[in-house]
Design a protein around this motif. Structure first.
Motif, PDB file in Angstrom:
ATOM      1  N   ILE A 151       0.865  -1.175   0.000  1.00 57.57           N
ATOM      2  CA  ILE A 151       0.000   0.000   0.000  1.00 57.57           C
ATOM      3  C   ILE A 151       0.900   1.224   0.000  1.00 57.57           C
ATOM      4  O   ILE A 151       1.692   1.421   0.935  1.00 57.57           O
ATOM      5  CB  ILE A 151      -0.950   0.033   1.211  1.00 57.57           C
ATOM      6  N   SER A 152       0.782   2.040  -1.044  1.00 61.32           N
ATOM      7  CA  SER A 152       1.609   3.237  -1.183  1.00 61.32           C
ATOM      8  C   SER A 152       0.725   4.432  -1.491  1.00 61.32           C
ATOM      9  O   SER A 152      -0.405   4.286  -1.961  1.00 61.32           O
ATOM     10  CB  SER A 152       2.654   3.052  -2.290  1.00 61.32           C
TER      11      SER A 152
ATOM     12  N   ALA B 192      -1.800  20.416   1.765  1.00 58.69           N
ATOM     13  CA  ALA B 192      -3.188  20.082   1.456  1.00 58.69           C
ATOM     14  C   ALA B 192      -3.323  19.758  -0.025  1.00 58.69           C
ATOM     15  O   ALA B 192      -2.617  20.304  -0.869  1.00 58.69           O
ATOM     16  CB  ALA B 192      -4.104  21.244   1.829  1.00 58.69           C
ATOM     17  N   GLY B 193      -4.237  18.866  -0.332  1.00 60.86           N
ATOM     18  CA  GLY B 193      -4.454  18.513  -1.733  1.00 60.86           C
ATOM     19  C   GLY B 193      -5.009  17.115  -1.887  1.00 60.86           C
ATOM     20  O   GLY B 193      -5.467  16.496  -0.928  1.00 60.86           O
ATOM     21  N   ILE B 194      -4.938  16.625  -3.113  1.00 64.78           N
ATOM     22  CA  ILE B 194      -5.466  15.308  -3.450  1.00 64.78           C
ATOM     23  C   ILE B 194      -4.317  14.309  -3.520  1.00 64.78           C
ATOM     24  O   ILE B 194      -3.264  14.587  -4.116  1.00 64.78           O
ATOM     25  CB  ILE B 194      -6.225  15.353  -4.789  1.00 64.78           C
ATOM     26  N   TYR B 195      -4.534  13.153  -2.912  1.00 65.14           N
ATOM     27  CA  TYR B 195      -3.561  12.067  -2.949  1.00 65.14           C
ATOM     28  C   TYR B 195      -4.273  10.772  -3.327  1.00 65.14           C
ATOM     29  O   TYR B 195      -5.502  10.693  -3.280  1.00 65.14           O
ATOM     30  CB  TYR B 195      -2.858  11.923  -1.597  1.00 65.14           C
ATOM     31  N   PHE B 196      -3.491   9.775  -3.689  1.00 68.29           N
ATOM     32  CA  PHE B 196      -4.046   8.489  -4.089  1.00 68.29           C
ATOM     33  C   PHE B 196      -3.365   7.380  -3.294  1.00 68.29           C
ATOM     34  O   PHE B 196      -2.135   7.318  -3.232  1.00 68.29           O
ATOM     35  CB  PHE B 196      -3.857   8.258  -5.596  1.00 68.29           C
ATOM     36  N   ILE B 197      -4.184   6.542  -2.671  1.00 70.89           N
ATOM     37  CA  ILE B 197      -3.677   5.371  -1.964  1.00 70.89           C
ATOM     38  C   ILE B 197      -3.870   4.169  -2.882  1.00 70.89           C
ATOM     39  O   ILE B 197      -4.988   3.881  -3.316  1.00 70.89           O
ATOM     40  CB  ILE B 197      -4.423   5.156  -0.640  1.00 70.89           C
ATOM     41  N   LYS B 198      -2.784   3.499  -3.182  1.00 73.56           N
ATOM     42  CA  LYS B 198      -2.830   2.376  -4.123  1.00 73.56           C
ATOM     43  C   LYS B 198      -2.495   1.081  -3.401  1.00 73.56           C
ATOM     44  O   LYS B 198      -1.438   0.948  -2.784  1.00 73.56           O
ATOM     45  CB  LYS B 198      -1.852   2.612  -5.278  1.00 73.56           C
TER      46      LYS B 198
END
Length: 336
Positions: free
Chosen positions: A280-281, A314-320
């Motif tokens: 998980i990154s 702050a902002g948008i991130y993605f957990i993969k």
């Protein structure tokens, strides 16, 4: 219906097979055809909208530009368009139009035309059916001879002999927020390409209803909307994965993010039904990895990991999540 585009006002522009072009504002329909407008042909197979709101319309009779009032038509005889049969249109960050035709690929900067074909470039086939442009400006071109990547100088061709592409007839391409390419083929199903690895989804190993994939769109939540020839419309959320094991289909992994949006700490809960390697990154909008939360083997069961990123902007991130061959991506919003 062959093509759909949505303008900044939310109006839908719909290309049809023989019925011309339709505009739908949510209540009213306006139809443009060869008898009441400058549309050069009633078979409309591609639509793109530029930053000025101009509609670029690919037809069997050439390319049309419509500014809401005036029509400008480009064809084999009055421009550098290599074929009047236009099947794909994409617009790059500089406003250049990339046009896929049965005579090759054309680039139009508003004045000059540059044509790429089998004989003067690395394009594997003159039949261009799909075009997508990634965040680095690379053009991904779907043809009847495979998938091509063009960085402006170099060509890289992916086909069934040198890659995991399941079929050389590429009909659709979409690029997600992590830069993964989703490729629809005619006969081979759907392929996901992360730049290194290929994952193929077809009727035997997934919920894809038909291996003839004609269209792909990705919504703001990352769901893949997949249009097929005879199987209707499919939606792939990435929330569950299936693989073949001992002739049984098993769920490989699911992930749920809690406290989203979050201000500094969030919890990620995931489950695996068997022993499997799990990673998980976390990635930012540029596709850069900013954290690795899990990297190792996990026994069957449910797990929770806490992520404290109070020092991130702050902002948008993605957990993969990757668990075996299964992949899932969740968008999260960090607020301050």
């Amino acid at each position: 219906v062959e093509a759909i585009a949505i303008d900044e006002l939310g109006n839908k522009w719909i290309g049809t097979w023989g019925g011309g072009l339709a505009e739908f504002d949510g209540s009213n329909w306006t139809v443009y055809n060869t008898t009441n407008s400058g549309l050069p042909h009633n078979y409309v197979s591609a639509i793109a909208i530029d930053d000025l709101g101009n509609k670029w319309i690919g037809t069997w009779g050439g390319l049309a530009e419509f500014d809401g009032t005036n029509w400008t038509v480009y064809n084999e005889w009055n421009s550098g368009l290599p074929s009047n049969d236009v099947r794909a249109i994409a617009i790059d960050g500089s406003g250049n139009k990339w046009i896929g035709t049965w005579g090759g690929l054309a680039e139009f900067d508003g004045t000059n035309w540059t044509v790429y074909n089998e004989w003067n470039s690395g394009l594997p086939s003159n039949g261009v059916r799909a075009i997508a442009i990634d965040g680095l400006g690379n053009k991904w071109i779907g043809t009847y001879g495979g998938l091509a990547k063009f960085d402006g100088i170099n060509w890289t061709v992916y086909d069934t002999t040198n890659s995991g592409l399941p079929d050389n007839d590429v009909y659709a391409i979409a690029i997600d927020e992590l830069g993964n390419k989703w490729i629809g083929t005619y006969g081979g199903g759907l392929a996901e390409f992360d730049g290194t690895n290929w994952t193929v989804y077809d009727t035997t190993n997934s919920g894809l209803p038909d291996n003839n994939v004609l269209a792909i769109a990705i919504d703001d939540l990352g769901n893949k909307w997949i249009g097929t020839y005879e199987g209707g419309l499919a939606v792939y959320s990435g929330g569950t994965g299936i693989e073949e094991e001992n002739d049984e289909k098993v769920e490989i992994g699911t992930m749920k993010v809690y406290s989203n949006p979050f201000t500094g700490i969030t919890r990620i809960r995931y489950g695996v039904p068997k022993d499997v390697d799990v990673n998980i990154s976390v990635y930012n909008l540029l596709g850069q990895k900013v954290a690795t939360l899990v990297n190792g083997n996990r026994k069957a069961g449910y797990y929770t990991v806490t992520w404290d990123r109070s020092k991130l902007s702050a902002g948008i991130y993605f957990i993969k999540l990757k668990a075996g061959s299964f992949k899932q991506t969740e968008k999260i919003i960090l607020m301050k």
